[in-house]
Scaffold this motif. Structure first.
Motif, short mmCIF file in Angstrom:
data_model
loop_
_atom_site.label_atom_id
_atom_site.label_comp_id
_atom_site.label_asym_id
_atom_site.label_seq_id
_atom_site.Cartn_x
_atom_site.Cartn_y
_atom_site.Cartn_z
N TRP A 176 0.87 -1.18 0.00
CA TRP A 176 0.00 0.00 0.00
C TRP A 176 0.90 1.23 0.00
CZ3 TRP A 176 -4.44 -1.23 4.06
CH2 TRP A 176 -5.29 -2.22 3.51
N GLU A 184 0.49 3.67 3.25
CA GLU A 184 -0.78 3.60 3.97
C GLU A 184 -0.72 2.38 4.89
OE1 GLU A 184 -4.12 4.56 1.68
OE2 GLU A 184 -5.58 3.88 3.17
N ARG A 185 -0.97 2.63 6.17
CA ARG A 185 -0.93 1.57 7.18
C ARG A 185 0.45 0.93 7.28
NH1 ARG A 185 -5.14 4.10 9.08
NH2 ARG A 185 -6.89 4.02 7.66
N ASN A 225 -0.13 1.38 -3.93
CA ASN A 225 -1.33 1.35 -3.09
C ASN A 225 -2.61 1.10 -3.91
OD1 ASN A 225 -3.22 1.81 -1.09
ND2 ASN A 225 -2.46 3.84 -0.52
N VAL A 226 -3.53 0.34 -3.32
CA VAL A 226 -4.83 0.14 -3.97
C VAL A 226 -5.61 1.45 -4.05
CG1 VAL A 226 -5.16 -2.31 -3.53
CG2 VAL A 226 -5.80 -0.65 -1.77
N ASN A 227 -5.35 2.36 -3.12
CA ASN A 227 -5.86 3.73 -3.27
C ASN A 227 -4.88 4.40 -4.23
OD1 ASN A 227 -7.98 3.34 -1.46
ND2 ASN A 227 -6.73 3.97 0.29
N LYS A 304 -9.21 -1.57 -6.65
CA LYS A 304 -10.17 -1.21 -5.60
C LYS A 304 -11.13 -0.23 -6.25
CE LYS A 304 -10.38 1.18 -1.10
NZ LYS A 304 -9.59 1.66 0.05
N GLU A 308 -14.81 3.06 -0.44
CA GLU A 308 -14.19 4.13 0.34
C GLU A 308 -13.80 5.32 -0.54
OE1 GLU A 308 -11.00 2.11 2.51
OE2 GLU A 308 -12.41 1.77 4.15
N ARG A 341 -10.99 -6.36 -6.14
CA ARG A 341 -11.23 -6.49 -4.70
C ARG A 341 -12.73 -6.46 -4.37
NH1 ARG A 341 -8.85 -2.59 -1.20
NH2 ARG A 341 -8.01 -4.04 0.31
N PHE A 343 -13.69 -5.74 -1.33
CA PHE A 343 -13.80 -4.90 -0.14
C PHE A 343 -14.59 -3.65 -0.51
CE2 PHE A 343 -11.97 -1.39 2.45
CZ PHE A 343 -12.41 -1.82 3.68
N LYS A 377 -11.16 -10.09 1.50
CA LYS A 377 -10.51 -10.07 2.82
C LYS A 377 -10.98 -11.25 3.66
CE LYS A 377 -9.61 -5.11 3.10
NZ LYS A 377 -9.67 -3.86 3.89
N ASP A 382 -13.06 -5.67 8.26
CA ASP A 382 -11.79 -5.07 7.83
C ASP A 382 -10.61 -5.46 8.73
OD1 ASP A 382 -9.96 -3.56 6.53
OD2 ASP A 382 -10.65 -1.62 7.28
N GLU A 410 -2.46 -2.86 11.14
CA GLU A 410 -3.26 -1.64 11.27
C GLU A 410 -4.13 -1.65 12.52
OE1 GLU A 410 -5.87 -1.09 7.93
OE2 GLU A 410 -6.95 0.58 8.85
N TYR A 411 -4.73 -2.79 12.78
CA TYR A 411 -5.68 -2.88 13.90
C TYR A 411 -5.13 -3.71 15.05
CZ TYR A 411 -9.24 -1.18 10.57
OH TYR A 411 -9.97 -0.44 9.66
N HIS A 545 -6.51 4.55 13.76
CA HIS A 545 -6.80 3.26 14.40
C HIS A 545 -5.81 2.88 15.50
CE1 HIS A 545 -8.96 2.33 10.38
NE2 HIS A 545 -9.74 2.97 11.23
#
Ligand code: GCV
Length: 718
Positions: A176, A184-185, A225-227, A304, A308, A341, A343, A377, A382, A410-411, A545
């Motif tokens: 990412w 990202e993350r 990144n997927v974004n 993606k 989002e 994806r 997601f 996923k 998520d 991330e989480y 997060h």
């Protein structure tokens, strides 16, 4: 005292290593440290150390890498020694059937497929051989690493009879990574891809990256990144990706790119991104041709879309299948694929977020082109510390589904918390979808065996960055390692993988491996307990997060707010996903749906994911739900204390630098686990109006204190 002893020992080792400088253990070498073996094994391996025969070495770069790796590995494992006299009749012979010596052995290579290998001990004509053979050079490379791994985990050199083939075809890292080198993350520094200096300068680290990935069987990397930004599809950036591809290629790793749906419009080259508009299809075909001219073995696109805020075919009232198939047609002539994806969730859809991907994709089963694979996923929300398996697994028999795990945490506490993720992935892969009766596990969906799909894969969101230790912490290296190993063979247990990793990363000594593995195996449940016990989810603070935020209720979209997920009120807590609530259970096959819907059979792990439960209801333990929740928070903190104690006892056996860093990180984890516990208990006590169970330590501060904590510069959030 200890320090003096170490200085003396280091000096001695340096002398033994013929005056080589002593290297600090900064983690750069990962699990590829090749330290001297225990004496008995060292003596057995030593005679092979100077005679690696690879007839294709001069003609094939990958075979040359494999031979070099074995030489490097054996030199390290054997250390400086006399036993390794050349010509002693001991040989490591490697190659494909194109090598005359391999062909002469008549090995059973035909069933190995493209990536498999055999390793055999062969005694013939007075020679003792260890043979590594495969159909393709990359198989030989995988075999070389497997040989070295086996030697470090106690294999008998005279008794090799090993045959391995990977269970899925695509074993991919998803970076990412943004074009400005933020990730990202990402919690391990900057992006490993120094885009600015590419293509003129390729950091030597890319080679080490490729080597580490090949050592665990990873065969693809999505670089961005997927974004995604449209820029990554322009000529200059294609040239940069091509340079990376050149470095990764000899290690059997293909490059893929994330594609931004609206790229042709944003680059001012089409008026629309409607997938059914011929001008759009033509643009993507031309773009694919351009990429393949620069990267002949380009793997394909990851997308993606309509998720989002990302653009997608739905912006033009077209389906995900319309979009995926148009891209698939562009790469198909070159043998490329599209990973689309699943997601997705929408800000305008009031449906339970956990249901939305299934609702959108299930009706599209059978509508995708042959070279499209859906990337799903592991769970329906998520990458939470614990989620039930995603209901799409088993629900789309006509469509290949690859699974997406998140290696970066991330989480789960970023880089400082020790959380070994293989038990979580093992749990997801082992879950039974009941799609075709008992035994229809997620693993069988993913490896294609349930529906005979050829396009199979696992993707892991990478935790790799520019940090010297690659992943931000020593133990996070284990997650990268475990992802690769599970993608190669999902039947490996998380414990077996932890054992291999610990033996190679620290030392093949039970006094080290046993406690390290014990720490690793308890670590993920510890995080579940102190963050999101009993099936709770998404209680993390906003955006980054990091840390607890169960009270957050003011964000624009309902499903961004932790209160949406826990639904705690005066009476109880949990998300009713049974028929009396969102009925998400109905997305699972009937036996699974019945179990999840049944309060007495769902089990503690998923209880509050599927049920809204009264605070005073009795749990299996005999405690009330409230008391059980508090107990879990305490148990999580206690597990961290336990890991600290186990690690502290390892001090004499671990090098200083890594010992100190893990010690410091565990202290941070303890502090933050306590923060999670205290903040969560303060909040839920306030909502439930229940007193703390007897004997329980009250939170250190009042609720307002925890609510006021903010971390505007937490990493990984841009
Ligand atoms: C790449 C989560 C993360 C996002 C990520 C997204 C995704 O929502 O917080 O950072 O975006 O998943 O998987 O696309």
């Amino acid at each position: 005292m200890r320090r003096w002893w170490r200085i003396w020992a280091s000096a001695l080792l340096a002398a033994m290593a013929m005056h080589a400088p002593v290297q600090a253990e900064d983690g750069y070498d990962l699990w590829l440290r090749y330290q001297p073996l225990p004496e008995a094994q060292r003596v057995a391996v030593a005679p092979y150390a100077h005679s690696v025969v690879a007839e294709e070495r001069g003609s094939d770069g990958t075979i040359a890498i494999a031979a070099g790796e074995i030489e490097r590995g054996l030199a390290g494992l054997v250390g400086p020694s006399d036993e390794a006299a050349p010509g002693s009749g001991h040989v490591v012979l490697i190659g494909t059937a194109a090598a005359p010596s391999i062909a002469a052995l008549d090995l059973p290579l035909t069933t190995l497929g493209e990536d498999g290998f055999v390793i055999r001990s062969v005694a013939r004509g007075g020679k003792h051989m260890i043979v590594v053979a495969a159909n393709r050079p990359v198989g030989v490379l995988y075999g070389a690493f497997a040989l070295l791994r086996r030697l470090q985990t106690g294999a008998d050199v005279t008794a090799f009879d090993l045959r391995e083939t990977p269970r899925v075809a695509l074993r991919l890292l998803n970076h990412w990574d943004n074009l400005d080198r933020t990730v990202e993350r990402g919690y391990a520094g900057q992006s490993i891809w120094d885009w600015w200096k590419l293509p003129d300068y390729a950091d030597p680290r890319y080679t080490d990256y490729a080597r580490a990935n090949a050592s665990i069987g990873i065969n693809g990397a999505v670089l961005n990144n997927v974004n995604a930004r449209p820029d990554s599809l322009t000529g200059p950036w294609i040239a940069k990706a091509a340079k990376v591809a050149d470095v990764l290629r000899p290690y059997g790793i293909k490059v893929y790119l994330s594609a931004r749906w609206s790229a042709p419009v944003e680059l001012n080259e089409t008026a629309t991104a409607d997938p059914l508009d011929p001008a759009v299809a033509t643009w993507w075909k031309a773009k694919a041709n351009e990429i393949y001219r620069a990267i002949p073995d380009f793997g394909g696109f990851l997308v993606k879309a309509n998720s989002e805020g990302q653009p997608g075919p739905q912006d033009y009232k077209r389906s995900h299948a319309d979009g995926a198939n148009m891209l698939a047609a562009a790469v198909a002539p070159h043998g490329g694929i599209v990973m689309w994806r699943a997601f997705v969730y929408s800000q305008v859809d009031p449906e339970d977020r956990a249901k939305q991907a299934y609702s959108e994709f299930k009706p599209l089963d059978g509508a995708f082109a042959d070279n499209v694979v859906l990337q799903v996923k592991n769970g329906p929300i998520d990458f939470q510390p614990r989620e039930p398996f995603h209901p799409l697994f088993g629900a789309m028999p006509k469509t290949p589904l690859m699974i997406e795990f998140q290696i970066t945490k991330e989480y789960l506490g970023f880089a400082t918390h020790l959380a070994y993720l293989a038990p979580m992935w093992e749990e997801a892969l082992g879950a039974d979808t009941y799609a075709k009766g008992k035994g229809s596990t997620v693993a069988k969906v993913v490896d294609g065996s349930l529906e005979r799909h050829r396009l199979t894969g696992m993707a892991g969101v990478a935790n790799i960055g520019s940090d010297r230790n690659w992943s931000g912490s020593t133990f996070d290296q284990a997650n990268w390692y475990a992802f690769g190993r599970l993608a190669w063979d999902h039947a490996l247990s998380s414990e077996a993988i932890a054992r291999e990793w610990a033996a190679q990363t620290f030392a093949p000594d039970p006094a080290v491996v046993d406690p390290v593995v014990a720490m690793m195996l308890e670590s993920r449940q510890a995080v579940v307990d102190y963050m999101t016990p009993l099936g709770l989810a998404h209680l993390m603070a906003t955006g980054h997060h990091y840390g607890p935020g169960p009270w957050v209720s003011d964000l624009a979209r309902p499903e961004w707010n932790p209160v949406y997920y826990h639904r705690a009120d005066r009476e109880g807590i949990g998300f009713d996903r049974t028929a009396s609530g969102s009925n998400a259970v109905a997305q699972y096959a009937p036996p699974v749906a019945r179990r999840f819907a049944d309060r007495s059979r769902v089990g503690d792990d998923y209880l509050l994911w599927f049920h809204h439960v009264g605070w005073d209801e009795r749990m299996a333990s005999g405690r009330s739900l409230w008391a059980e929740l508090v107990h879990r928070y305490d148990r999580g903190v206690a597990s961290v204390a336990d890991m600290q104690a186990r690690w502290a006892a390892l001090e004499p056996r671990i090098d200083d630098a890594r010992f100190e860093q893990v010690t410091r990180f565990l202290a941070i984890q303890r502090q933050e686990a306590t923060w999670w516990r205290d903040a969560s208990i303060a909040y839920f006590a306030d909502v439930s109006k229940r007193p703390l169970p007897e004997g329980v330590r009250p939170p250190a501060h009042d609720l307002d204190h925890y609510k006021a904590i903010s971390h505007p510069f937490a990493p990984g959030h841009h």
